[in-house]
Design an enzyme around this catalytic site. Structure first.
Site, PDB file in Angstrom:
ATOM      1  N   THR A   1     -23.416 -17.879 -59.216  1.00 15.15           N
ATOM      2  CA  THR A   1     -24.082 -17.663 -57.625  1.00 15.15           C
ATOM      3  C   THR A   1     -23.116 -18.388 -56.672  1.00 15.15           C
ATOM      4  O   THR A   1     -22.461 -19.098 -57.031  1.00 15.15           O
ATOM      5  CB  THR A   1     -25.234 -18.849 -57.824  1.00 15.15           C
ATOM      6  OG1 THR A   1     -26.150 -18.305 -58.714  1.00 15.15           O
ATOM      7  CG2 THR A   1     -25.684 -19.034 -56.484  1.00 15.15           C
TER       8      THR A   1
ATOM      9  N   GLU B   1     -30.927 -24.920 -50.524  1.00 12.18           N
ATOM     10  CA  GLU B   1     -30.061 -24.017 -51.447  1.00 12.18           C
ATOM     11  C   GLU B   1     -28.861 -25.105 -51.695  1.00 12.18           C
ATOM     12  O   GLU B   1     -28.140 -25.026 -52.747  1.00 12.18           O
ATOM     13  CB  GLU B   1     -29.779 -22.731 -50.672  1.00 12.18           C
ATOM     14  CG  GLU B   1     -30.639 -21.749 -50.641  1.00 12.18           C
ATOM     15  CD  GLU B   1     -31.021 -21.172 -51.839  1.00 12.18           C
ATOM     16  OE1 GLU B   1     -30.126 -21.087 -52.783  1.00 12.18           O
ATOM     17  OE2 GLU B   1     -32.371 -21.163 -52.101  1.00 12.18           O
TER      18      GLU B   1
ATOM     19  N   ASP C   1     -28.840 -20.156 -64.519  1.00  9.69           N
ATOM     20  CA  ASP C   1     -30.447 -19.785 -64.316  1.00  9.69           C
ATOM     21  C   ASP C   1     -30.366 -18.249 -64.836  1.00  9.69           C
ATOM     22  O   ASP C   1     -31.534 -17.667 -64.742  1.00  9.69           O
ATOM     23  CB  ASP C   1     -30.670 -19.613 -62.676  1.00  9.69           C
ATOM     24  CG  ASP C   1     -29.795 -18.910 -61.880  1.00  9.69           C
ATOM     25  OD1 ASP C   1     -28.830 -18.402 -62.430  1.00  9.69           O
ATOM     26  OD2 ASP C   1     -30.106 -18.615 -60.705  1.00  9.69           O
TER      27      ASP C   1
END
Length: 277
Positions: free
Chosen positions: A85, A62, A80
């Site tokens: 995020t 990640e 995305d």
């Protein structure tokens, strides 16, 4: 540090529904109740040393780093479609888990620097919008990340929504530590919604071709089937199409028969090499 998150081929995100947090909280994971009653393995992924390994393995994929604790402050829109995020597990403003996290922080520490964004987070949930968050939300997130209360909130939500359900299902299926990790990594990326590429449906796909140990099957055979189903799910979305976190990480451990995820561990993700001694 987060260059992989900016490259579409390297982006590692999960497909989750907006109600993911609520679903997990209500025990939506398959077999969770049965898992609670099942006898625990002598050493599972919830052993503190094994859990630390799990955090480092996920962080390598990640965040391109084994230092998962450095990610409390991470925040970025990786393009995305899930908005911002952020944090140690990639909480997203568009998928509900970030909203749940910030609400928990507000409950534990009223008036904190992120509390004022709760109305905006409710409105953008389910979208990639930054409405009501820009321009100061990232800066305020990084400020909050210095607070040990917020760090603990991130830890607790990671465990509640992702780690604990994955380990419980893994134990219910009779899987040892590696299998429990395969489940955890899958739910981190794909969530446990109702969509075809969710964790529960990856597991269902695997069950069509192999049985887990709890159903009398061979553990290695079943894990290969699960990883096959995982790769299929990853390839359904361009952002997940690089499958090295399975091919050159989890399958490496499985081929070596390291079902207990014992150290030393050597693997690659996106071509980068990692080692845990």
């Amino acid at each position: 540090m987060h260059t992989d998150r900016e490259t579409p081929a390297h982006v590692s995100r999960r497909t989750v529904v907006a109600l993911l947090g609520a679903a997990a909280a209500s025990g939506a994971l398959i077999g969770t109740q049965r898992a609670l009653a099942a006898p625990s393995a002598a050493t599972g992924l919830d052993d503190p040393a094994k859990k630390e390994i799990a955090m480092e393995l996920v962080s390598s994929a990640e965040n391109s780093s084994l230092d998962w604790k450095a990610q409390y402050k991470y925040i970025e829109d990786i393009g995305d479609g899930r908005g911002y995020t952020a944090g140690i597990i990639g909480f997203c403003s568009g998928t509900g888990d970030m909203l749940d996290l910030v609400q928990l922080y507000a409950d534990r520490k009223p008036g904190n620097v992120l509390a004022k964004y709760l109305p905006a987070l409710r409105k953008v949930n389910g979208s990639d919008s930054h409405a009501g968050l820009d321009p100061n939300y990232p800066k305020d997130w990084r400020t909050a990340a210095k607070d040990t209360v917020f760090q603990q909130c991130q830890n607790d939500e990671r465990d509640r929504v992702y780690f604990n359900p994955a380990v419980a299902q893994g134990k219910a299926d009779g899987l040892r530590t590696l299998g429990q990790f395969c489940y955890y990594d899958a739910i981190v990326m794909h969530g446990d919604g109702d969509d075809p590429t969710s964790f529960r449906n990856i597991r269902r796909r695997a069950l069509k071709s192999a049985k887990p140990p709890a159903q009398g099957g061979d553990e290695t055979t079943y894990l290969n089937a699960f990883l096959d189903a995982r790769v299929w799910a990853m390839k359904q979305e361009e952002a997940h199409s690089d499958t090295t976190r399975v091919d050159t990480e989890q399958r490496v451990f499985l081929r070596k028969g390291n079902l207990d995820l014992n150290t030393p561990l050597d693997w690659k993700v996106y071509g980068d090499s990692y080692h845990i001694g």
